[in-house]
Design a protein around this motif. Structure first.
Motif, short mmCIF file in Angstrom:
data_model
loop_
_atom_site.label_atom_id
_atom_site.label_comp_id
_atom_site.label_asym_id
_atom_site.label_seq_id
_atom_site.Cartn_x
_atom_site.Cartn_y
_atom_site.Cartn_z
N GLY A 109 0.81 -1.22 0.00
CA GLY A 109 0.00 0.00 0.00
C GLY A 109 0.84 1.27 0.00
N LEU A 110 2.15 1.14 0.27
CA LEU A 110 3.02 2.31 0.22
C LEU A 110 3.39 2.56 -1.24
CD1 LEU A 110 5.42 1.60 3.23
CD2 LEU A 110 3.52 3.21 3.13
N PRO A 111 3.87 3.77 -1.54
CA PRO A 111 4.30 4.03 -2.93
C PRO A 111 5.32 2.99 -3.38
CG PRO A 111 4.36 6.05 -1.63
CD PRO A 111 4.05 4.92 -0.68
N GLU A 112 5.37 2.77 -4.70
CA GLU A 112 6.26 1.76 -5.28
C GLU A 112 7.69 1.93 -4.79
OE1 GLU A 112 6.98 -1.60 -7.58
OE2 GLU A 112 5.08 -0.68 -7.10
N PHE A 113 8.22 0.90 -4.23
CA PHE A 113 9.58 0.88 -3.68
C PHE A 113 10.09 -0.54 -3.82
CE2 PHE A 113 12.22 -0.14 0.03
CZ PHE A 113 13.24 0.78 -0.14
N LYS A 114 11.29 -0.70 -4.32
CA LYS A 114 11.85 -2.05 -4.48
C LYS A 114 13.17 -2.16 -3.74
CE LYS A 114 9.05 -3.85 -7.61
NZ LYS A 114 8.21 -4.95 -7.37
N ASN A 115 13.35 -3.23 -3.04
CA ASN A 115 14.65 -3.61 -2.52
C ASN A 115 14.75 -5.12 -2.69
OD1 ASN A 115 12.76 -4.11 -0.37
ND2 ASN A 115 14.46 -4.31 1.02
N ARG A 116 15.97 -5.61 -2.74
CA ARG A 116 16.15 -7.03 -3.03
C ARG A 116 17.33 -7.57 -2.25
NH1 ARG A 116 12.91 -10.68 -4.49
NH2 ARG A 116 13.96 -12.50 -5.28
N ALA A 117 17.10 -8.56 -1.43
CA ALA A 117 18.18 -9.21 -0.69
C ALA A 117 18.87 -10.19 -1.63
CB ALA A 117 17.62 -9.94 0.52
N LEU A 118 20.18 -10.19 -1.62
CA LEU A 118 20.93 -11.09 -2.48
C LEU A 118 21.65 -12.18 -1.70
CD1 LEU A 118 22.58 -8.46 -4.88
CD2 LEU A 118 20.48 -9.79 -5.24
N TYR A 119 22.07 -11.87 -0.49
CA TYR A 119 22.86 -12.79 0.32
C TYR A 119 22.35 -12.82 1.75
CZ TYR A 119 26.16 -12.56 -3.52
OH TYR A 119 26.72 -12.62 -4.76
N GLN A 120 22.60 -13.95 2.41
CA GLN A 120 22.30 -14.05 3.83
C GLN A 120 23.35 -13.27 4.61
OE1 GLN A 120 21.05 -17.88 5.43
NE2 GLN A 120 21.07 -18.66 3.34
N TYR A 121 22.94 -12.68 5.68
CA TYR A 121 23.83 -11.87 6.51
C TYR A 121 24.55 -12.79 7.50
CZ TYR A 121 25.41 -7.61 8.80
OH TYR A 121 26.18 -6.58 9.30
N ASN A 122 25.50 -13.55 7.00
CA ASN A 122 26.26 -14.49 7.84
C ASN A 122 27.50 -13.79 8.40
OD1 ASN A 122 28.10 -14.39 5.70
ND2 ASN A 122 27.62 -16.44 4.95
N ASP A 123 28.33 -14.52 9.13
CA ASP A 123 29.50 -13.92 9.76
C ASP A 123 30.47 -13.32 8.75
OD1 ASP A 123 28.60 -14.46 12.32
OD2 ASP A 123 29.72 -16.34 12.49
N LEU A 124 30.65 -13.96 7.61
CA LEU A 124 31.56 -13.44 6.60
C LEU A 124 31.04 -12.12 6.03
CD1 LEU A 124 34.19 -13.82 5.00
CD2 LEU A 124 32.83 -15.02 3.28
N LEU A 125 29.72 -12.05 5.79
CA LEU A 125 29.15 -10.81 5.27
C LEU A 125 29.23 -9.70 6.32
CD1 LEU A 125 28.01 -9.51 2.80
CD2 LEU A 125 25.76 -10.31 3.46
N LYS A 126 29.07 -10.04 7.59
CA LYS A 126 29.26 -9.05 8.65
C LYS A 126 30.69 -8.51 8.64
CE LYS A 126 25.85 -11.08 11.70
NZ LYS A 126 25.61 -11.82 12.93
N GLN A 127 31.65 -9.41 8.49
CA GLN A 127 33.06 -9.00 8.41
C GLN A 127 33.28 -8.10 7.20
OE1 GLN A 127 35.89 -12.25 8.11
NE2 GLN A 127 37.50 -10.89 7.43
N PHE A 128 32.72 -8.51 6.06
CA PHE A 128 32.84 -7.73 4.84
C PHE A 128 32.29 -6.31 5.05
CE2 PHE A 128 30.93 -5.98 1.04
CZ PHE A 128 31.89 -6.17 0.07
N MET A 129 31.06 -6.21 5.55
CA MET A 129 30.43 -4.89 5.73
C MET A 129 31.20 -4.04 6.74
SD MET A 129 28.12 -4.75 3.49
CE MET A 129 27.34 -3.22 3.94
N SER A 130 31.71 -4.66 7.78
CA SER A 130 32.51 -3.93 8.77
C SER A 130 33.77 -3.36 8.13
CB SER A 130 32.86 -4.85 9.93
OG SER A 130 33.69 -4.20 10.85
N GLN A 131 34.46 -4.18 7.36
CA GLN A 131 35.69 -3.73 6.71
C GLN A 131 35.38 -2.67 5.65
OE1 GLN A 131 38.44 -6.89 5.77
NE2 GLN A 131 39.34 -5.73 4.09
N TYR A 132 34.29 -2.83 4.94
CA TYR A 132 33.92 -1.88 3.89
C TYR A 132 33.47 -0.55 4.48
CZ TYR A 132 31.33 -0.03 -0.18
OH TYR A 132 30.85 0.75 -1.20
N LYS A 133 32.52 -0.61 5.40
CA LYS A 133 31.95 0.62 5.93
C LYS A 133 32.78 1.26 7.04
CE LYS A 133 27.61 0.69 6.94
NZ LYS A 133 26.27 0.34 7.41
#
Length: 178
Positions: free
Chosen positions: A68-92
């Motif tokens: 019911g909200l205005p058109e908005f798209k987001n898409r999850a590509l990967y599970q937020y596992n420990d490696l992805l947490k490490q990746f995001m921490s190092q990146y951000k």
């Protein structure tokens, strides 16, 4: 030999037979094969039909709430596992801008499948941009035509997003969105 920019192990690049017979330039990943294999893609048949997060092939609770909200798209590509947490921490948080290249191709592909009229990176406030030196979302999307259509209202963050916990989030919540 080069070093994986995530785990810092030496990686020996060995092209596959398909890569050799394909006669296309070899793509050099900044990550070793072990790290690349550690990112858990979310299978389409096990994902929310709205956003793609790991959910039993129906709309997740967030997508139901957003109907019911205005058109908005987001898409999850990967599970937020420990490696992805490490990746995001190092990146951000450690500002390793080289990591932006790891997911750029997948983001470009996911965005092109949506056939969006506009691609708007989520902005960060001025203090965070000065501290980090870049907008992490814009870094992922730098190969796409984007529009700066949003602006943060506050100059400083009261609480970083990474410190917030969604009441519906679980330990294996998905985090990479396109």
């Amino acid at each position: 030999m080069t070093e994986c920019i995530l785990c810092h192990r030496d990686q020996l690049r060995q092209p596959t037979l398909w890569q050799l017979l394909n006669f296309r330039p070899l793509e050099n990943s900044p990550l070793c094969q072990t790290c690349l294999n550690g990112f858990e893609a979310i299978p389409t048949d096990q994902s929310c039909t709205g956003c793609g997060r790991l959910w039993p092939n129906q709309l997740c609770s967030d997508c139901v709430r957003w109907q019911g909200l205005p058109e908005f798209k987001n898409r999850a590509l990967y599970q937020y596992n420990d490696l992805l947490k490490q990746f995001m921490s190092q990146y951000k948080f450690y500002g390793d801008y080289r990591l932006r290249a790891v997911f750029q191709a997948q983001f470009c592909q996911a965005v092109s499948q949506v056939n969006a009229d506009l691609v708007i990176p989520i902005p960060i406030n001025q203090a965070t941009e000065r501290q980090r030196g870049f907008n992490q979302v814009a870094g992922f999307l730098e190969q796409l035509k984007t529009t700066d259509g949003l602006k943060t209202l506050e100059r400083d963050k009261r609480q970083p997003q990474s410190a917030k916990k969604s009441p519906t989030a679980s330990a294996d919540e998905t985090a990479i969105y396109a």
